[in-house]
Design a protein around this motif. Structure first.
Motif, PDB file in Angstrom:
ATOM      1  N   THR A   1       0.972  -0.864   0.332  1.00 49.52           N
ATOM      2  CA  THR A   1       0.050  -0.142   0.077  1.00 49.52           C
ATOM      3  C   THR A   1       0.621   1.093  -0.215  1.00 49.52           C
ATOM      4  OG1 THR A   1      -1.288  -1.355   1.023  1.00 49.52           O
ATOM      5  CG2 THR A   1      -1.798   0.860   1.101  1.00 49.52           C
TER       6      THR A   1
ATOM      7  N   SER B   1       0.467   6.487   2.886  1.00 49.41           N
ATOM      8  CA  SER B   1       0.280   8.249   2.896  1.00 49.41           C
ATOM      9  C   SER B   1       0.518   9.024   2.440  1.00 49.41           C
ATOM     10  CB  SER B   1      -1.094   8.042   3.702  1.00 49.41           C
ATOM     11  OG  SER B   1      -0.245   8.416   5.115  1.00 49.41           O
TER      12      SER B   1
ATOM     13  N   GLU C   1      -3.923   0.164  -8.353  1.00 51.27           N
ATOM     14  CA  GLU C   1      -5.709  -0.129  -7.864  1.00 51.27           C
ATOM     15  C   GLU C   1      -5.959   0.712  -6.792  1.00 51.27           C
ATOM     16  OE1 GLU C   1      -6.620  -4.219  -7.546  1.00 51.27           O
ATOM     17  OE2 GLU C   1      -6.264  -4.480  -9.964  1.00 51.27           O
ATOM     18  N   HIS C   2      -6.656   1.153  -6.285  1.00 50.68           N
ATOM     19  CA  HIS C   2      -7.895   1.658  -4.955  1.00 50.68           C
ATOM     20  C   HIS C   2      -9.373   1.524  -5.267  1.00 50.68           C
ATOM     21  CE1 HIS C   2      -9.930   4.480  -2.812  1.00 50.68           C
ATOM     22  NE2 HIS C   2      -8.571   4.514  -2.163  1.00 50.68           N
ATOM     23  N   GLU C   3      -9.484   0.411  -4.094  1.00 51.84           N
ATOM     24  CA  GLU C   3     -10.851  -0.704  -3.772  1.00 51.84           C
ATOM     25  C   GLU C   3     -10.843  -1.379  -5.309  1.00 51.84           C
ATOM     26  OE1 GLU C   3     -13.844   2.485  -1.971  1.00 51.84           O
ATOM     27  OE2 GLU C   3     -12.112   2.265  -0.755  1.00 51.84           O
TER      28      GLU C   3
ATOM     29  N   LYS D   1      -5.283   9.104  -3.626  1.00 57.38           N
ATOM     30  CA  LYS D   1      -6.052   9.131  -2.686  1.00 57.38           C
ATOM     31  C   LYS D   1      -5.338   7.421  -1.258  1.00 57.38           C
ATOM     32  CE  LYS D   1      -9.368   8.341  -6.055  1.00 57.38           C
ATOM     33  NZ  LYS D   1     -10.889   7.494  -6.722  1.00 57.38           N
TER      34      LYS D   1
ATOM     35  N   GLU E   1      -4.316   3.463  -1.810  1.00 56.45           N
ATOM     36  CA  GLU E   1      -3.935   3.126  -3.745  1.00 56.45           C
ATOM     37  C   GLU E   1      -2.545   1.827  -3.168  1.00 56.45           C
ATOM     38  OE1 GLU E   1      -3.985   7.260  -5.541  1.00 56.45           O
ATOM     39  OE2 GLU E   1      -2.128   5.924  -5.788  1.00 56.45           O
ATOM     40  N   GLN E   2      -2.635   0.721  -4.023  1.00 51.26           N
ATOM     41  CA  GLN E   2      -1.995  -0.893  -3.608  1.00 51.26           C
ATOM     42  C   GLN E   2      -0.961  -0.616  -4.832  1.00 51.26           C
ATOM     43  OE1 GLN E   2      -4.693  -4.141  -2.307  1.00 51.26           O
ATOM     44  NE2 GLN E   2      -3.648  -3.406  -0.484  1.00 51.26           N
TER      45      GLN E   2
END
Length: 795
Positions: A692, A695, A728-730, A764, A767-768
């Motif tokens: 991840t 942030s 990706e995000h969610e 965001k 985010e992965q």
């Protein structure tokens, strides 16, 4: 008396008919007119060729480049379109006339064959081919009639072609040289051979005198053409997948048909054209993009057609075999780089001619407006333009539209574009120029180049090469004689130093190595560190290079952050030094600089290469400027990006960032480095590195560098194997990039390095990032040293 009148009338009628046919051919094949040019690599050559013709003809005397001083005839602009069109029309009429003369006058289909043949030849011919095949036809007519006029016209056209472009100059000299050797060896006319050779030399040299009024530079120009023909395949080749089941029959027929259809005529024609056809094959296959390879295709078509007409036996079997051979070549041509089918405008000539006659003035006005719009992006700030004023200016590495866009006073170097200086001698010509009284006061370094590279930054050159390796000797000269005067995000502007920097260069270490072996670079060295590479060419390599093209050669750079970058190298100038440290990625961003800790050299088809490589590590100190070369690129001191994350798979204890994988997938029998490699089954994925994104990185630009080594693939499978980076995000895909192995494949039986670099700005939280190898082929592969490096970039 009546018979003489009748004979004269017959000759006049024949002459008039031939001229009418030639004019008809010229009308039906009249070209469309394109007079504007653009920014980039090749388009600016249209401007520079016409600059020499219109403004400073004498400046071209010092230029050694694939485009000769008369290249404006190939690339006309508004100032000379009438002259270029007139010459082209005359060549078409002349070629048509020479072709009709070859056809047996007793042949009832003579005029039909003449029209169709001439139309076909001209339709497939550009300006260069018109010259080449006019010369071939002239020699054929001399063989037929012994009319000396034909021979000397051919020799004169050869002299003319010598100054158009290196390709046509070399090809036509090969043709004329073949003709002269035929006279000497087969005809045993030794005195005539000497006389005609001197006539050819006189034509070439006289044209030089006519252009420049002096013989100065002539022999240098000739030797330059020789150098431009050297190592071109190592410097500029593409390597698509060829189908040799198609190419082999084509080659057998192409170079064997004179033996099958044996006669005195076929012997002469083969002696005249075989070497030039081989040169055309080499030229097309060396680059092997669609434009060059299609040139070889057209050359072969026209050669076969002329042989069919010249041989006069006109066997149907020859047409069948030639058609099959060309069809096979055409099938393989579809594998060429950037291939696209071509249409042939059969009936557009008349419309083009009417447009040319009625709207030429309007076309010129429109072209001028389009050109100004095209090159407007190359304008420098007005204040800088005013300060430079009328001082002499050159541009690096190749986009010369900067000169007309700003109205600069142009002072060109001998090798106009950096990528073309692919031998030590060519490089030396530019280096000496920048030391001489002819050196420009200012040098504008263009950072917004259009290139094909494997990295991020502004230091890419053509064909995956590194710009600082294009001209090693010239680069050192620039460091000594120029200093940074102005810079922005688009340009570095250098000004000539009043006194050049003093330098001392020495070899501090020599390493004996082999292909694919990592060699640690000397560390903590001030100044400029370069690696001088040398190795002997094996016999098989020399043979392949001569008959086809040389191998691909690459250098891999391992940086302190564990990321890897690769660049193509040219052996002919790698001996003068490959740039190592300080390694500049982008001069406009101080953080985009990396430290090289090790290098490895790799090549395609290593089985035919010598294994022994020598690397001489050279350090160059700048006595009165210790911060050079950093200061040359606007850096007060070395500055490196912050490494946020760096990890290497298979040799370190695994953490939770790596997805699970079966232990059976690990193998210790064929590891690239260390102990372990990883087996990826067909239609499967490797284990993934998945984290991840922090942030704290939101709204900060990061650079994600990935690399791995892959083994056990053929050329077709390599197109279906990728190194993938995704974010990706969610479950929403924000980024997905795959780097195909086919771009990096050098040897299907050995380990091949892949690299991928991309920049991304997280937006965001949560985010992965995921990195993995995707094997979508039908064969298993081995991967090793899958590495991920994330750097924080600050503008």
């Amino acid at each position: 008396m009546g018979q003489k009148i009748a004979a004269t009338y017959s000759k006049l009628k024949e002459f008039a008919s031939i001229i009418i046919l030639g004019i008809a051919i010229a009308i039906f094949t009249f070209p469309s007119i394109h007079l504007s040019y653009n920014i980039g690599i090749d388009p600016p050559m249209m401007w520079i060729s016409n600059f020499f013709f219109n403004t400073q003809w004498e400046v071209a005397q010092n230029v050694i480049f694939p485009h000769g001083p008369l290249a404006f005839l190939v690339y006309p602009t508004i100032s000379n379109i009438e002259l270029a069109i007139s010459v082209e029309v005359l060549l078409k009429i002349f070629l048509s006339a020479q072709l009709v003369r070859l056809i047996d006058s007793k042949n009832s289909l003579r005029w039909l064959i003449g029209f169709v043949g001439a139309y076909g030849v001209v339709l497939l011919s550009n300006f260069i081919f018109l010259l080449i095949f006019s010369i071939i036809l002239s020699y054929c007519n001399y063989f037929e009639t012994s009319t000396k006029r034909d021979k000397y016209i051919a020799l004169l056209l050869t002299g003319f072609a010598f100054y158009i472009k290196s390709y046509v100059g070399i090809i036509t000299c090969i043709i004329s040289g073949s003709f002269l050797l035929y006279e000497a060896i087969v005809k045993k006319k030794y005195k005539l051979f000497i006389v005609d050779a001197l006539v050819l030399w006189a034509f070439i040299f006289t044209l030089w005198l006519a252009m420049y009024g002096t013989g100065t530079g002539f022999f240098r120009y000739c030797f330059g053409l020789f150098n431009l023909a050297q190592d071109n395949s190592s410097a500029a080749a593409y390597y698509p997948v060829n189908n040799w089941w198609y190419l082999t029959p084509f080659l057998i027929f192409t170079f064997g048909y004179p033996l099958v259809y044996r006669s005195k005529r076929s012997l002469f024609f083969a002696a005249l054209t075989t070497l030039s056809l081989f040169a055309a094959w080499k030229h097309g296959m060396a680059r092997e993009d669609v434009y060059h390879i299609r040139g070889t295709y057209h050359y072969a078509i026209i050669t076969f057609l002329l042989f069919y007409i010249f041989n006069r036996k006109q066997q149907l079997s020859f047409l069948v075999f030639a058609g099959v051979a060309l069809a096979l070549f055409n099938l393989n041509m579809q594998n060429a780089y950037a291939y696209q089918a071509r249409t042939y405008p059969l009936l557009d000539g008349v419309v083009n001619l009417v447009t040319y006659i009625e709207r030429l003035d309007a076309i010129k006005v429109h072209a001028q407006k389009v050109t100004q719009k095209n090159i407007a992006s190359n304008r420098l700030p007005q204040k800088i333009v005013q300060e430079i004023g009328n001082a002499t200016v050159d541009v690096y590495p190749w986009d010369y539209t900067i000169i007309p866009a700003n109205g600069f006073n142009f002072q060109p170097r001998p090798i106009l574009q950096s990528y073309a200086a692919y031998t030590s001698w060519l490089d030396l010509q530019d280096a000496n120029h920048f030391k001489s009284d002819q050196a420009p006061t200012y040098l504008i370094w263009d950072l917004n180049k259009i290139t094909t590279g494997l990295d991020i930054g502004t230091m890419s050159s053509l064909d995956y090469r590194h710009l600082l390796n294009d001209e090693p000797q010239t680069m050192l000269t620039l460091l000594q004689h120029y200093e940074l005067w102005y810079q922005d995000k688009n340009y570095l502007v250098y000004k000539q130093r009043k006194y050049p920097l003093q330098t001392t260069s020495s070899i501090i270490r020599t390493n004996q190595t082999t292909w694919g072996e990592w060699v640690k670079s000397p560390s903590n060295m001030a100044g400029l560190l370069r690696a001088k590479l040398s190795f002997d060419k094996a016999l098989v390599q020399r043979m392949k290079s001569f008959f086809y093209k040389d191998e691909q050669f690459f250098i891999y750079l391992k940086f302190a952050d564990h990321s890897i970058q690769k660049y193509r190298i040219v052996p002919k100038n790698a001996v003068d030094g490959l740039w190592i440290n300080p390694f500049v990625i982008d001069p406009t961003h101080p953080h985009k600089q990396k430290k090289v800790v090790a290098i490895a050299l790799d090549a395609s088809n290593k089985k035919i290469l010598t294994d022994a490589l020598t690397i001489d590590w050279e350090i160059t100190d700048f006595v009165n400027a210790p911060n050079c070369p950093n200061s040359f690129f606007g850096k007060n001191q070395p500055s490196y990006a912050t490494v946020a994350k760096s990890i290497q798979l298979f040799e370190y204890p695994m953490d939770s960032s790596w997805t699970d994988y079966p232990k059976s997938a690990l193998t210790q029998t064929e590891a690239f480095s260390g102990k372990n490699a990883f087996r990826v089954e067909p239609s499967n994925y490797s284990c993934s590195y998945k984290i991840t994104l922090d942030s704290s990185w939101i709204n900060q630009k990061i650079q994600i560098s990935t690399s791995c080594w892959v083994k056990g693939v053929d050329l077709e499978a390599s197109k279906k194997i990728s190194l993938v980076t995704s974010i990706e995000h969610e479950k929403e895909s924000l980024l997905w990039k795959n780097e195909k192995l086919s771009t990096h494949l050098l040897d299907g039986t050995a380990w091949n390095g892949m690299t991928q670099h991309l920049q991304y700005t997280p937006q965001k939280k949560g985010e992965q990032l995921q990195v993995y190898c995707w094997n979508n082929s039908q064969q298993p592969i081995l991967i090793d040293d899958l590495q991920v490096s994330i750097q924080l970039l600050k503008d």
